[in-house]
Design an enzyme around this catalytic site. Structure first.
Site, PDB file in Angstrom:
ATOM      1  N   PHE A 135       0.897  -1.257   0.045  1.00 54.39           N
ATOM      2  CA  PHE A 135      -0.092   0.000  -0.098  1.00 54.39           C
ATOM      3  C   PHE A 135       0.815   1.165  -0.057  1.00 54.39           C
ATOM      4  O   PHE A 135       1.687   1.370   0.740  1.00 54.39           O
ATOM      5  CB  PHE A 135      -0.919   0.091   1.410  1.00 54.39           C
ATOM      6  CG  PHE A 135      -1.817   1.007   1.155  1.00 54.39           C
ATOM      7  CD1 PHE A 135      -3.026   1.237   0.539  1.00 54.39           C
ATOM      8  CD2 PHE A 135      -1.547   2.354   1.879  1.00 54.39           C
ATOM      9  CE1 PHE A 135      -3.819   2.497   0.344  1.00 54.39           C
ATOM     10  CE2 PHE A 135      -2.342   3.568   1.861  1.00 54.39           C
ATOM     11  CZ  PHE A 135      -3.486   3.612   1.098  1.00 54.39           C
ATOM     12  N   ASP A 222       9.563   2.608   1.592  1.00 51.32           N
ATOM     13  CA  ASP A 222       8.182   3.449   2.402  1.00 51.32           C
ATOM     14  C   ASP A 222       8.176   3.044   3.561  1.00 51.32           C
ATOM     15  O   ASP A 222       7.684   2.040   3.948  1.00 51.32           O
ATOM     16  CB  ASP A 222       7.167   2.980   1.426  1.00 51.32           C
ATOM     17  CG  ASP A 222       5.688   3.455   1.836  1.00 51.32           C
ATOM     18  OD1 ASP A 222       5.827   4.419   2.817  1.00 51.32           O
ATOM     19  OD2 ASP A 222       4.660   3.409   1.398  1.00 51.32           O
ATOM     20  N   LYS A 251       2.906   9.595   8.365  1.00 53.12           N
ATOM     21  CA  LYS A 251       2.139   9.257   9.667  1.00 53.12           C
ATOM     22  C   LYS A 251       2.695  10.039  10.792  1.00 53.12           C
ATOM     23  O   LYS A 251       2.605  10.957  11.354  1.00 53.12           O
ATOM     24  CB  LYS A 251       2.046   7.961   9.606  1.00 53.12           C
ATOM     25  CG  LYS A 251       1.088   7.593   8.512  1.00 53.12           C
ATOM     26  CD  LYS A 251       0.352   6.017   8.898  1.00 53.12           C
ATOM     27  CE  LYS A 251      -0.639   5.805   7.928  1.00 53.12           C
ATOM     28  NZ  LYS A 251      -0.585   5.199   6.692  1.00 53.12           N
TER      29      LYS A 251
END
Ligand code: PLP
Length: 398
Positions: A135, A222, A251
């Protein structure tokens, strides 16, 4: 006064299956809804609220910043951007940083870096290796890199130039790329988040690093979800002793203030030149202050050690309490990024946990995901297991 929470949202787009509560405030790892009900927060705003809620050191720092300047534009220097970039460079062993506001933006920048890296060395149609179950976000390019048909469905044509391979299989990676001169980069999450808390093995990370060096590819990792101390190191790939060429972050970096970053090593630091990339909100004074203060407080309070210790404790406790329970496939993850995979879809557990006073998420249909704040204590871990384990047992007995 108690506010009524509408069961539907008539004016916001119907993009989320929301639970029927609204959170009004929080303190540490506790939050309260608008009806006054208290919850233990095992979700941390999906791995965002690094310092928990209303941290007594972060709040005054952000108030101070808001009272001075929130946004100035990238026409001018932002001193804290330099401070934060220097810090990220030190912590990562890399060299330069580009700031943006979200995870997908950080990944979009990484994909642009990889393509321009290719073009700069004469590859006209660069290809990037991506992974099953990955993702990377929901822009057209990042959803194309994502390995989930549900995310992609209805948004074609997808961006081309991706080669997809399975996790932790170096032979599959070699086979998929052998003799292909157009490959320029390999791109993955060290521990897949939305895909179900799936870790890359340390040995595999080392093998891919070596292959990228041999073939002059960019290694792009990532760390949007697994990074920023969650696993007990600043970045999850550091457990394997490697350094990537490109590392998107977001995040947890601002402990709740929107922020993203792309950290680049020497191979990627000079690819973008003036005019190649930019974003209005990226690197703004409020986000930069949030990033600087988040890292400072994490260091002051030893939150990496805490994440490793409490995460290890919680994982061991869940393994023990769930041992021999039919329908529990695996407890996995590292530090405070834990997934409990069941043998059947368990989305209903988000609502049941919520009713029982615990916030968590279910991802990849059958994986209960725990990504609490890094201030989570051993007592919090005991409390969490005390609520969650009986819910799982009950669910599996139905
Ligand atoms: C959440 C996430 C993203 C997307 O971040 P947004 O801020 O939602 O755009 C990208 N990659 C990973 C690994 C993520 O967990």
């Amino acid at each position: 006064m108690t506010a009524n929470v509408p069961a539907s949202s008539p004016h916001t787009m119907n993009t989320y299956g929301r639970l029927p509560i609204a959170l009004s405030h929080g303190r540490g790892v506790r939050v309260w809804d608008t009806n006054g009900k208290e919850y233990l927060d095992g979700l941390g705003g999906i791995a965002v609220n690094t310092l928990g809620h209303a941290h007594p050191k972060l709040v005054p720092a952000l108030q101070d910043q808001i009272g001075k300047i929130i946004h100035s534009s990238n026409y001018y220097h932002v001193p804290n951007a330099e401070v934060l970039a220097k810090k990220l460079v030190e912590l990562s062993g890399m060299t330069n940083v580009f700031f943006c506001s979200t995870g997908l933006e950080a990944n979009e920048a990484a994909l642009k870096l990889a393509r321009k890296y290719g073009h700069d060395k004469g590859v006209d149609r660069p290809k990037i290796v991506v992974y099953e179950k990955a993702f990377h976000g929901r822009s057209i390019a990042t959803l194309s890199a994502t390995g989930n048909e549900k995310v992609q469905k209805g948004f074609g044509p997808l961006v081309e130039g991706f080669i997809r391979v399975p996790l932790n299989d170096i032979e599959a990676l070699k086979k998929a790329t052998d003799g292909d001169k157009d490959v320029v980069a390999v791109f993955f999450e060290t521990i897949q988040g939305e895909g179900g808390v799936n870790p890359m093995r340390a040995e595999y990370l080392q093998q891919v690093r070596k292959l990228c060096d041999e073939r002059d590819w960019l290694l792009m990792i990532d760390e949007v979800q697994c990074g920023m101390g969650r696993t007990g190191k600043w970045f999850a790939h550091q457990w394997a002793g490697i350094v990537p060429d490109v590392m998107p972050l977001a995040k947890g970096l601002g402990s709740g203030i929107a922020i993203g970053a792309v950290v680049a090593g020497p191979k990627a630091a000079d690819i973008f030149q003036p005019g190649n990339h930019g974003t209005t909100f990226g690197g703004n004074p409020l986000a930069m202050r949030a990033g600087v203060e988040t890292i400072r407080i994490m260091e002051e309070e030893g939150l990496l050690e805490n994440a490793a210790k409490v995460g290890g404790y919680l994982k061991a406790k869940l393994e023990k309490d769930l041992a021999g329970v039919a329908g529990v496939k695996e407890v996995r993850g590292q530090g405070l990024m834990i997934g409990i995979e069941l043998t059947k879809p368990c989305g209903v557990l988000t609502q049941r946990a919520c009713d029982a006073g615990l916030l968590l998420s279910v991802t990849a249909d059958s994986v209960i995901r725990l990504v609490p704040s890094l201030i989570f204590s051993q007592a919090d871990a005991d409390e969490l297991a005390g609520i969650l384990v009986p819910l799982i047992k009950q669910f599996l007995s139905e």
